[in-house]
Design a protein around this motif. Structure first.
Motif, PDB file in Angstrom:
ATOM      1  N   ARG A 599      -4.960  -7.496  -3.769  1.00 27.64           N
ATOM      2  CA  ARG A 599      -5.861  -6.336  -3.647  1.00 27.64           C
ATOM      3  C   ARG A 599      -6.125  -5.736  -5.021  1.00 27.64           C
ATOM      4  O   ARG A 599      -5.215  -5.641  -5.834  1.00 27.64           O
ATOM      5  CB  ARG A 599      -5.243  -5.266  -2.758  1.00 27.64           C
ATOM      6  CG  ARG A 599      -5.201  -5.663  -1.329  1.00 27.64           C
ATOM      7  CD  ARG A 599      -4.601  -4.554  -0.467  1.00 27.64           C
ATOM      8  NE  ARG A 599      -4.960  -4.802   0.905  1.00 27.64           N
ATOM      9  CZ  ARG A 599      -4.504  -5.832   1.601  1.00 27.64           C
ATOM     10  NH1 ARG A 599      -3.655  -6.673   1.047  1.00 27.64           N
ATOM     11  NH2 ARG A 599      -4.891  -6.010   2.845  1.00 27.64           N
ATOM     12  N   ALA A 630      -8.674  -8.735   0.319  1.00 28.52           N
ATOM     13  CA  ALA A 630      -9.508  -7.603   0.690  1.00 28.52           C
ATOM     14  C   ALA A 630     -10.616  -7.499  -0.352  1.00 28.52           C
ATOM     15  O   ALA A 630     -10.491  -8.056  -1.442  1.00 28.52           O
ATOM     16  CB  ALA A 630      -8.685  -6.317   0.700  1.00 28.52           C
ATOM     17  N   PRO A 631     -11.701  -6.804  -0.008  1.00 23.16           N
ATOM     18  CA  PRO A 631     -12.761  -6.638  -1.011  1.00 23.16           C
ATOM     19  C   PRO A 631     -12.241  -5.880  -2.238  1.00 23.16           C
ATOM     20  O   PRO A 631     -11.297  -5.113  -2.138  1.00 23.16           O
ATOM     21  CB  PRO A 631     -13.818  -5.796  -0.285  1.00 23.16           C
ATOM     22  CG  PRO A 631     -13.452  -5.824   1.141  1.00 23.16           C
ATOM     23  CD  PRO A 631     -11.999  -6.111   1.244  1.00 23.16           C
ATOM     24  N   ARG A 633     -12.471  -2.943  -4.805  1.00 21.70           N
ATOM     25  CA  ARG A 633     -13.022  -1.586  -4.702  1.00 21.70           C
ATOM     26  C   ARG A 633     -12.988  -0.887  -6.052  1.00 21.70           C
ATOM     27  O   ARG A 633     -12.158  -1.202  -6.905  1.00 21.70           O
ATOM     28  CB  ARG A 633     -12.218  -0.766  -3.697  1.00 21.70           C
ATOM     29  CG  ARG A 633     -12.456  -1.181  -2.272  1.00 21.70           C
ATOM     30  CD  ARG A 633     -13.728  -0.510  -1.723  1.00 21.70           C
ATOM     31  NE  ARG A 633     -14.329  -1.305  -0.649  1.00 21.70           N
ATOM     32  CZ  ARG A 633     -13.883  -1.365   0.595  1.00 21.70           C
ATOM     33  NH1 ARG A 633     -12.852  -0.644   0.958  1.00 21.70           N
ATOM     34  NH2 ARG A 633     -14.491  -2.111   1.486  1.00 21.70           N
ATOM     35  N   ASN A 665      -7.307   3.136   1.990  1.00 22.16           N
ATOM     36  CA  ASN A 665      -8.370   2.358   2.624  1.00 22.16           C
ATOM     37  C   ASN A 665      -8.280   0.887   2.261  1.00 22.16           C
ATOM     38  O   ASN A 665      -8.503   0.010   3.093  1.00 22.16           O
ATOM     39  CB  ASN A 665      -9.746   2.890   2.204  1.00 22.16           C
ATOM     40  CG  ASN A 665     -10.099   4.144   2.961  1.00 22.16           C
ATOM     41  OD1 ASN A 665      -9.586   4.363   4.062  1.00 22.16           O
ATOM     42  ND2 ASN A 665     -10.934   4.984   2.384  1.00 22.16           N
ATOM     43  N   VAL A 667      -5.660  -0.799   1.454  1.00 26.66           N
ATOM     44  CA  VAL A 667      -4.528  -1.450   2.114  1.00 26.66           C
ATOM     45  C   VAL A 667      -4.877  -1.755   3.581  1.00 26.66           C
ATOM     46  O   VAL A 667      -4.418  -2.739   4.147  1.00 26.66           O
ATOM     47  CB  VAL A 667      -3.273  -0.563   1.998  1.00 26.66           C
ATOM     48  CG1 VAL A 667      -2.156  -1.070   2.897  1.00 26.66           C
ATOM     49  CG2 VAL A 667      -2.805  -0.516   0.558  1.00 26.66           C
ATOM     50  N   GLU A 669      -7.878  -2.546   4.671  1.00 28.46           N
ATOM     51  CA  GLU A 669      -9.068  -3.413   4.774  1.00 28.46           C
ATOM     52  C   GLU A 669      -8.783  -4.701   5.534  1.00 28.46           C
ATOM     53  O   GLU A 669      -7.786  -5.346   5.290  1.00 28.46           O
ATOM     54  CB  GLU A 669      -9.594  -3.757   3.381  1.00 28.46           C
ATOM     55  CG  GLU A 669     -10.740  -2.882   2.945  1.00 28.46           C
ATOM     56  CD  GLU A 669     -11.920  -2.885   3.907  1.00 28.46           C
ATOM     57  OE1 GLU A 669     -12.217  -3.941   4.495  1.00 28.46           O
ATOM     58  OE2 GLU A 669     -12.545  -1.831   4.059  1.00 28.46           O
TER      59      GLU A 669
END
Lengths: 669, 439
Positions: A599, A630-631, A633, A665, A667, A669
């Motif tokens: 992440r 995850a994306p 960010r 958020n 974490v 995703e």
């Protein structure tokens, strides 16, 4: 305008006159041959000839030693030849060959030959004035008798660089000569139209400098006036503005139309005032040389010119594999790096840490000087230089007028000529007036000179939002600089890094943007007393963790640490990475961390669009796609100018709660 | 500037030119200008020189300046050799429209024929947007609702041999994340490991966090599962069916029953059909051929595997050389094999070497079904129930015994028509069993 009489000719030796004649012939014949080559398509880009103006370069450079330096313009072939660049190197450069004077990187407008004191011609009008002043500053600091000379056109006389450069040369009594070649057109805009006072030489008085105007087509007149001015500069009596009135008799650039802004008759009239023909007539009339002698010189030059063309045509093109070489100086090796201050280390503030770095390096290196507004006796707006004026005096601790473009451009010229300027511009916002000098000159100089010039200049100042400083005292701007090849961009987040990075900056040969978050200047932290430096491009793992990688820059590093303290629930273990330098950017460390956590969150006070976060995200998506769970960010400051009122100001900066929720958020995703 | 338009000569051929004389007019991008000569000489304009309005390139030869008495090159050289214009060929192929890999994948997933999609990109290139515009919205929606997985989790699933397509993602938007793959692997790890080591990888299925209860899987069950899945996924199966008039078969069976001795088994319908089937296979041996990577294999011996339902699961003992067996032998051996199968005493040899399989679900009232090919064989016959049904014979509705045959064959080996001819032969044999049994 001083007239040239036979008596003046008599004062110049026959040998000198023949040298002047020969040099003018060299320039003329090279230019005409280059014009032919351009028509044949052998010159790939622009070709600005010096035909008609030969007397000026020749008359001035006849007084210069190899150690003296010349800064010139887009119309610089004549200056290069007169300063000693060989016709072979000149032709090869215009033909784009590997052994051209700029190794094929410059062409007509970027002729570099530092070995002969030809410090470069520039496609931008004005910077050469500031750089010549900078060379003068170096020579003053080094106490040498060298002189810096700028050649520029009448167009530059209406540019801010002329105003700032002449003023600084005057107040600091710099050994410089400013030669305005007034050929009456700035490309095609006449000086009579564009100047409120078209008498350029007279403007020197406005700056307290001597100004001299001569017939630029009379080589003896130019020789005489330049000799006087250079002698003045060499002997510590300061700079001179020398206006030489002349005319270029070919188009602005080869292949361009010529009679849309001037008449054929006017050009013909000036062709009749050819400086070479004039000297020839005089030499014969006064019995100084016979027509045969002059013909023989002309024939020799013809041979030289033909040889130069042949040499250039037979020369190899540069190897494409070298296209990205010399953007930066070769890195120093064997730097002992320090990972972190040991426990029990004394604690000092951020500003004290950089002060120590500067003071220690100034003591060790007499070529370092500092320029800025109020950095002398006052010790700097942020106490960056307190006490140093008393130690090093006004030349090394130089207070400046509010001429950001001027003293940054001057710093460029100084860095090219053997000294190490530190430009202290207080707030990053102020330096935007000088961005052209930074991006177009400072950043490109090592590359354009194929590594033969170094650019050891440190540009430092405060960045960041806070203290209701409002929009002209709060900018960050580092993505702008990180975008440009040739610059190092440093954003330290704590006293330890600040000192180590500044030490490294003051020992490296690259231009460094050293940007200090204002909100951290009074932050205390452990800083060893022993000498250490932190090389660029090495991120710090501020806090190890397993679940989320957070990359934070500058002020945001302590903000993320504060956020991490609030995030105590299991499954949210944060690994915080501080790149410390955004150019070069340590993608390896970030990638290694993402490989562990899966992440990535980037927290940056600066704007999101086209920013450091976008760059990091793209790099990880490229090299670490399969590591991502995850994306990616980002948390950034709002894309808005900085407002004044505290409520508005707080709204445009990432706050701890924003960071906390972004991590939660991510974490989830 | 790289090229300009030639305006006109300002001097004539043969005129003497001084340095600085304007020679011709050149029109650049912004303006027209007079081009001056840098040298002196006599202007010679070649006959093939540029005409006014023609485009000329930088460096292009326009004319010559010669010394007095000197000949221009075009006067001395012979006429240039003509050359034929060579046009660049265009294949003009309409086979595959240009499209990027992403577009192709999208087309595959959505089962869109790219040739039918009008391309809006350069050179008719088909873009993902073009594909989206072409397919019905419902399909696009289906594609967008597919399972999403993070790149990291996808990589891990590959490493652990976890089939993630059936996982439920724990991400906020349902995305499968690393933790989901790890928990799935932990829940089914041993079974998954066993399966992958036995080489039946397509059978791996991980149900993630389904609550259960769970049944243990026997080796036989795993083997059946693997062979069935392979029969579907590794062949090109086609099933065709036909209805036979089984009246004569029923009649024949009645005769066997009426004349049966005590110690001999009466041939059942299955035995009769096996024997008739062997006759049809003799006439259509292609149905016994097998697809292998090397080529099509022709096995020896007309060995027919017969599906037998047992408590442990499906078994298919093999009846050997059926073409050489009498009907009585078929019935006797079949009875013995079925008993062995049900008692679990079949040897490995008893279940190997079949070239064709027959499966009968008629006793359950099933009429037609799609049997699965028993690899490496190429075909399997499904036999349905014999049903007393209304039939139209000579435009009259009459009661008849009807039997439906279902043939699944591997289209890699056998085409539709030969398969149909085989089934037709078999149907005819069933409808006239006396003649067929004599052969």
């Amino acid at each position: 305008m001083s007239s040239t009489l036979a008596s003046v000719t008599a004062a110049v030796s026959r040998q000198t006159l023949l040298v002047l004649y020969r040099q003018m012939q060299l320039i003329r014949q090279c230019e005409e041959q280059l014009a032919r080559a351009h028509q044949k398509g052998l010159i790939h880009g622009a070709c600005h000839t010096y035909v008609g103006q030969e007397a000026i370069a020749v008359g001035v450079c006849a007084h210069l030693q190899t150690e003296d330096v010349v800064f010139s313009t887009h119309r610089g072939h004549g200056h290069a030849l007169a300063k000693g660049v060989g016709p072979r190197e000149l032709f090869a450069e215009l033909f784009g060959r590997a052994n051209g004077c700029s190794r094929g990187r410059g062409g007509s407008m970027h002729l570099f030959s530092p070995e002969t004191g030809m410090m470069g011609t520039s496609g931008i009008v004005g910077p050469c004035i500031l750089q010549a002043a900078g060379a003068g500053y170096s020579f003053k600091l080094l106490e040498s008798d060298q002189v810096g000379v700028a050649f520029f056109g009448d167009g530059a006389a209406n540019n801010g660089a002329f105003h700032e450069g002449l003023n600084m040369a005057s107040i600091w009594n710099l050994p410089a000569l400013f030669v305005c070649e007034n050929n009456q057109f700035a490309t095609e805009v006449p000086l009579s139209y564009s100047a409120g006072n078209p008498d350029v030489g007279s403007r020197a008085g406005a700056y307290g400098l001597p100004g001299v105007t001569v017939d630029g087509n009379d080589v003896v007149a130019v020789y005489a006036a330049a000799g006087e001015a250079i002698d003045r500069a060499r002997h510590g009596r300061g700079a001179t503005l020398l206006e030489c009135r002349t005319y270029r008799t070919r188009a602005h650039a080869e292949g361009m139309g010529d009679f849309s802004y001037r008449t054929r008759e006017e050009v013909e009239e000036w062709k009749r005032r050819c400086p070479i023909a004039a000297l020839e007539a005089r030499l014969v009339a006064e019995g100084i040389a016979t027509p045969d002698e002059l013909r023989q010189i002309t024939a020799e030059i013809e041979t030289l010119t033909a040889d130069a063309q042949q040499f250039a045509e037979q020369s190899p093109l540069p190897d494409p594999a070298t296209a990205a070489q010399h953007i930066y100086a070769a890195p120093r090796i064997g730097i002992r790096s320090v990972s972190a201050p040991p426990p029990g280390t004394r604690e000092i503030t951020y500003i004290k840490a950089t002060h120590e770095a500067l003071a220690e390096e100034m003591a060790a290196n007499p070529k370092i000087f500092v320029m800025g507004e109020g950095i002398g006796k006052r010790g700097g707006n942020f106490n960056t230089t307190v006490g140093l004026y008393d130690l090093y005096g006004a030349v090394r601790m130089c207070d400046t007028p509010i001429s950001e473009r001027g003293f940054v451009g001057l710093g460029c010229g100084a860095a090219m000529t053997g000294t190490r300027p530190v430009i202290d511009f207080m707030f990053a916002d102020f330096i935007l007036d000088s961005v052209g000098e930074i991006l177009n000159q400072i950043a490109k100089m090592q590359y354009m000179s194929s590594g033969r010039l170094k650019m050891p200049i440190l540009l430092r100042g405060c960045i960041g939002i806070g203290h209701s400083a409002a929009t002209h005292h709060s900018g960050n701007y580092y993505p702008l600089y990180a975008h440009i090849p040739g610059l190092r961009v440093v954003v330290p987040s704590n006293p330890f890094d600040a000192k180590g990075l500044m030490k490294h900056a003051l020992r490296c040969d690259d231009p460094v943007m050293f940007l200090e978050p204002r909100e951290l200047l009074n932050l205390k932290g452990p800083v060893p007393t022993e000498d250490y430096e932190i090389p660029f491009g090495q991120a710090a793992i501020v806090q190890p963790g397993t679940d989320v990688t957070v990359v934070a820059i500058g002020r945001m590093v302590p903000q993320v640490l504060a956020a991490a303290k609030q995030l105590t629930q299991p499954g949210i273990s944060i690994e915080l990475i501080d790149p410390r330098t955004v150019a070069p950017l340590d993608m390896e460390s970030i990638l290694a961390s993402v490989a562990k956590t899966g992440r990535l969150l980037i927290v940056d006070e600066c704007f999101a669009p086209f920013g450091i976060g976008a760059e990091i995200a793209a790099g990880i998506a490229d090299c670490g796609f399969d590591e991502l769970d995850a994306p990616i960010r980002r948390v950034n400051g709002l894309h808005t100018p900085t407002p004044y009122s505290p409520t508005l100001e707080a709204a445009v900066v990432p706050q701890i709660e924003h960071i906390v929720s972004a991590i939660k958020n991510l974490v989830d995703e | 500037m790289e090229e300009g338009t030639f305006g006109e000569w300002l001097k004539r051929d043969g005129e003497t030119i001084e340095r600085g004389t304007a020679l011709f007019v050149l029109e650049g991008e912004k303006s027209a200008q007079d081009i001056e000569s840098l040298d002196r000489g006599i202007l010679r304009i070649p006959p093939d020189g540029p005409r006014p309005g023609e485009t000329v390139k930088v460096g292009q030869l326009l004319g010559y300046l010669v010394e007095a008495g000197e000949r221009a090159p075009f006067e001395t050289s012979t006429a240039p050799a003509g050359h034929l214009p060579v046009a660049v060929g265009d294949a003009g192929s309409a086979a595959t429209p240009p499209a990027g890999p992403a577009t192709r994948r999208m087309a595959r997933e959505l089962k869109v024929d790219l040739q039918r999609v009008p391309g809006s990109g350069p050179g008719g290139r088909v873009t993902p947007d073009d594909v989206n515009a072409w397919v019905p919205a419902v399909l696009v929606k289906r594609a967008s609702e597919r399972v999403t997985i993070s790149p990291r989790a996808r990589r891990l699933a590959g490493q652990l041999g976890v089939d993630w397509t059936s996982l439920r993602g724990s991400g906020r938007t349902g995305r499968i994340r690393e933790r989901d793959v790890r928990s799935a692997a932990a829940a089914n790890g041993p079974a998954a490991a066993q399966l992958s080591s036995s080489g039946h990888s397509p059978l791996q299925r991980v149900a993630g966090d389904l609550p259960g209860p769970w049944l243990s899987v026997t080796t036989m069950r795993k083997t059946i599962a693997a062979r069935m899945a392979a029969g579907v996924h590794e062949t090109a199966p086609v099933t065709i069916t036909t209805r036979c008039d089984a009246s004569n078969l029923v009649n024949l069976r009645q005769q066997f029953r009426q004349t049966a001795c005590n110690d001999e088994p009466v041939p059942g319908y299955n035995d009769l059909i096996i024997k008739l089937l062997a006759g049809a296979l003799v006439r259509h041996p292609q149905l016994t051929h097998q697809w292998h990577e090397r080529g099509i294999y022709v096995p020896e011996g007309l060995h027919i595997a017969v599906a037998v339902d047992t408590d442990a699961g499906l078994l298919a003992p093999v009846l050997r050389d059926v073409d050489r067996l009498s009907l009585r032998d078929v019935a006797a051996r079949m009875k013995h094999l079925a008993e062995q199968a049900r008692s679990g005493s079949l040897s490995a040899a008893d279940i190997q070497g079949g070239v064709f399989t027959i499966s009968n679900l008629g006793m359950f009232g099933i009429e037609a079904f799609t049997p699965i090919i028993n690899l490496p064989q190429s075909a399997i016959l499904g036999v349905g129930a014999i049903v007393r049904d209304a039939a139209v014979v000579n435009d009259t509705v009459v009661p008849r015994d009807r039997l439906t045959l279902s043939l699944t064959f591997d289209h890699r080996v056998v085409d539709g028509a030969p398969a149909a001819r085989f089934l037709q032969t078999l149907r005819q044999a069933i409808e006239a069993p006396g003649a067929a049994l004599l052969q």
